[in-house]
Design a protein around this motif. Structure first.
Motif, PDB file in Angstrom:
ATOM      1  N   PRO A 129       0.898  -1.086   0.061  1.00  0.00           N
ATOM      2  CA  PRO A 129       0.160   0.253   0.527  1.00  0.00           C
ATOM      3  C   PRO A 129       0.731   1.439   0.276  1.00  0.00           C
ATOM      4  N   THR A 130       0.438   2.575  -0.987  1.00  0.00           N
ATOM      5  CA  THR A 130       1.454   3.327  -0.507  1.00  0.00           C
ATOM      6  C   THR A 130       0.496   4.175   0.755  1.00  0.00           C
ATOM      7  N   PRO A 131       1.462   5.061   1.172  1.00  0.00           N
ATOM      8  CA  PRO A 131       1.181   5.700   2.594  1.00  0.00           C
ATOM      9  C   PRO A 131       0.590   6.673   2.174  1.00  0.00           C
ATOM     10  N   SER A 132      -0.457   7.025   3.019  1.00  0.00           N
ATOM     11  CA  SER A 132      -1.720   8.467   2.701  1.00  0.00           C
ATOM     12  C   SER A 132      -0.558   9.066   2.979  1.00  0.00           C
ATOM     13  N   GLY A 133      -1.142  10.547   2.417  1.00  0.00           N
ATOM     14  CA  GLY A 133      -0.420  12.360   3.020  1.00  0.00           C
ATOM     15  C   GLY A 133       0.865  12.647   2.573  1.00  0.00           C
ATOM     16  N   PRO A 140       7.847  18.247  -0.825  1.00  0.00           N
ATOM     17  CA  PRO A 140       6.787  17.388   0.236  1.00  0.00           C
ATOM     18  C   PRO A 140       5.618  17.701   0.103  1.00  0.00           C
ATOM     19  N   THR A 141       4.498  17.834   0.259  1.00  0.00           N
ATOM     20  CA  THR A 141       3.042  18.131   0.673  1.00  0.00           C
ATOM     21  C   THR A 141       3.400  19.493   1.740  1.00  0.00           C
ATOM     22  N   SER A 142       2.070  20.327   1.651  1.00  0.00           N
ATOM     23  CA  SER A 142       2.270  21.107   3.122  1.00  0.00           C
ATOM     24  C   SER A 142       3.045  20.814   4.455  1.00  0.00           C
ATOM     25  N   ASP A 143       2.361  19.234   4.942  1.00  0.00           N
ATOM     26  CA  ASP A 143       2.737  19.410   6.091  1.00  0.00           C
ATOM     27  C   ASP A 143       4.332  18.533   5.809  1.00  0.00           C
ATOM     28  N   GLY A 144       4.962  18.093   5.054  1.00  0.00           N
ATOM     29  CA  GLY A 144       6.563  17.744   4.870  1.00  0.00           C
ATOM     30  C   GLY A 144       6.643  16.524   4.857  1.00  0.00           C
ATOM     31  N   LYS A 145       5.051  15.470   4.331  1.00  0.00           N
ATOM     32  CA  LYS A 145       5.588  14.350   3.530  1.00  0.00           C
ATOM     33  C   LYS A 145       5.673  13.710   3.210  1.00  0.00           C
ATOM     34  N   VAL A 146       7.134  12.509   3.230  1.00  0.00           N
ATOM     35  CA  VAL A 146       7.790  12.298   1.771  1.00  0.00           C
ATOM     36  C   VAL A 146       7.683  10.480   2.307  1.00  0.00           C
ATOM     37  N   ALA A 147       7.371  10.233   1.275  1.00  0.00           N
ATOM     38  CA  ALA A 147       7.478   8.845   1.063  1.00  0.00           C
ATOM     39  C   ALA A 147       8.240   8.566  -0.321  1.00  0.00           C
ATOM     40  N   PHE A 148       8.849   6.831   0.308  1.00  0.00           N
ATOM     41  CA  PHE A 148       9.900   6.280  -0.731  1.00  0.00           C
ATOM     42  C   PHE A 148       9.511   5.124  -2.049  1.00  0.00           C
ATOM     43  N   LEU A 149       9.159   4.772  -3.240  1.00  0.00           N
ATOM     44  CA  LEU A 149       8.844   4.222  -3.999  1.00  0.00           C
ATOM     45  C   LEU A 149       9.457   4.049  -4.304  1.00  0.00           C
ATOM     46  N   ASN A 150      10.209   2.139  -3.896  1.00  0.00           N
ATOM     47  CA  ASN A 150      11.959   1.225  -5.008  1.00  0.00           C
ATOM     48  C   ASN A 150      11.457   0.516  -6.451  1.00  0.00           C
ATOM     49  N   SER A 151      11.878   1.573  -7.392  1.00  0.00           N
ATOM     50  CA  SER A 151      11.018   1.118  -8.588  1.00  0.00           C
ATOM     51  C   SER A 151      12.735   0.357  -9.053  1.00  0.00           C
ATOM     52  N   ALA A 155      13.950   7.047   6.366  1.00  0.00           N
ATOM     53  CA  ALA A 155      13.163   6.250   5.738  1.00  0.00           C
ATOM     54  C   ALA A 155      13.060   4.853   5.962  1.00  0.00           C
ATOM     55  N   GLY A 156      14.382   4.148   6.065  1.00  0.00           N
ATOM     56  CA  GLY A 156      14.764   2.463   6.664  1.00  0.00           C
ATOM     57  C   GLY A 156      14.478   1.926   5.407  1.00  0.00           C
ATOM     58  N   ASN A 157      15.480   0.914   5.379  1.00  0.00           N
ATOM     59  CA  ASN A 157      15.372  -0.019   3.999  1.00  0.00           C
ATOM     60  C   ASN A 157      13.818   0.338   3.232  1.00  0.00           C
ATOM     61  N   VAL A 158      14.199  -0.099   1.351  1.00  0.00           N
ATOM     62  CA  VAL A 158      12.808  -0.183   1.163  1.00  0.00           C
ATOM     63  C   VAL A 158      13.757  -0.693  -0.037  1.00  0.00           C
ATOM     64  N   ASN A 159      12.802  -2.492   0.118  1.00  0.00           N
ATOM     65  CA  ASN A 159      12.776  -3.134  -0.757  1.00  0.00           C
ATOM     66  C   ASN A 159      12.378  -3.109  -2.326  1.00  0.00           C
ATOM     67  N   THR A 182       7.122   0.615  -1.011  1.00  0.00           N
ATOM     68  CA  THR A 182       7.275   2.036  -0.455  1.00  0.00           C
ATOM     69  C   THR A 182       7.814   2.428   0.717  1.00  0.00           C
ATOM     70  N   SER A 183       8.256   2.868   1.160  1.00  0.00           N
ATOM     71  CA  SER A 183       9.020   2.634   3.248  1.00  0.00           C
ATOM     72  C   SER A 183       8.283   3.561   3.503  1.00  0.00           C
ATOM     73  N   THR A 184       7.570   3.702   4.624  1.00  0.00           N
ATOM     74  CA  THR A 184       7.314   4.573   5.853  1.00  0.00           C
ATOM     75  C   THR A 184       7.400   6.349   4.972  1.00  0.00           C
ATOM     76  N   THR A 185       6.353   6.839   6.038  1.00  0.00           N
ATOM     77  CA  THR A 185       5.910   8.574   5.161  1.00  0.00           C
ATOM     78  C   THR A 185       7.178   8.756   6.266  1.00  0.00           C
ATOM     79  N   VAL A 186       7.973   9.702   5.724  1.00  0.00           N
ATOM     80  CA  VAL A 186       8.395  10.582   6.630  1.00  0.00           C
ATOM     81  C   VAL A 186       8.552  11.785   6.695  1.00  0.00           C
ATOM     82  N   THR A 187       8.389  12.873   7.570  1.00  0.00           N
ATOM     83  CA  THR A 187       8.162  14.074   7.521  1.00  0.00           C
ATOM     84  C   THR A 187      10.010  15.068   7.436  1.00  0.00           C
TER      85      THR A 187
END
Length: 140
Positions: free
Chosen positions: A39-43, A65-76, A92-96, A100-105
């Motif tokens: 699942p893609t992290p929301s927000g 980033p979104t207005s609240d500073g949120k970013v996630a990484f999708l490993n393609s 954001a940790g390991n991204v297989n 998709t990584s956890t959302t970071v601020t």
């Protein structure tokens, strides 16, 4: 004699039927389950990891980033990556692959980042105002 041939024919027919699936113990193949996509992290803004290509390792780069500073990484890419801020303010940790990584601020002023496994992979998250933060150190 006719009785012997008749009995042999019946046995041969029974063996033939069993070998050709004529028995009632037929089993259907087990279906392969369809993989569930991560699942893609929301927000958050999604930044794609496209491979080891210096400042072209991420798309978009720079990203906003979104207005609240949120970013996630999708490993393609086909290998694991570990995305961190250059100053250590987020991880954001390991991204297989295909995950998709956890959302970071990210900080409000933006943030340069890199892959800790492949340090030549560099990127930057702009602040909400679109200003690219200055980059200094070994990852620039």
């Amino acid at each position: 004699m006719r009785l012997i041939y008749g009995a042999l024919s019946a046995v041969a027919l029974a063996i033939l039927m069993a070998g050709c699936g004529g028995s009632s113990s037929y089993s259907s193949p087990t279906p392969t389950p369809t993989p569930t996509p991560t699942p893609t992290p929301s927000g958050g803004t999604i930044v794609s990891i496209v491979g080891e290509a210096g400042n072209r390792s991420f798309n978009p780069n720079p990203s906003t980033p979104t207005s609240d500073g949120k970013v996630a990484f999708l490993n393609s890419d086909r290998v694991v990556h570990h995305i961190v801020a250059n100053d250590g303010s987020w991880d954001a940790g390991n991204v297989n692959p295909s995950d998709t990584s956890t959302t970071v601020t990210v900080p409000s002023g933006g943030s340069p980042f890199h892959c800790s496994i492949h340090p030549s992979m560099v990127g930057v998250v702009n602040s909400a105002g679109g200003v690219t933060p200055p980059c200094s150190g070994i990852y620039c």
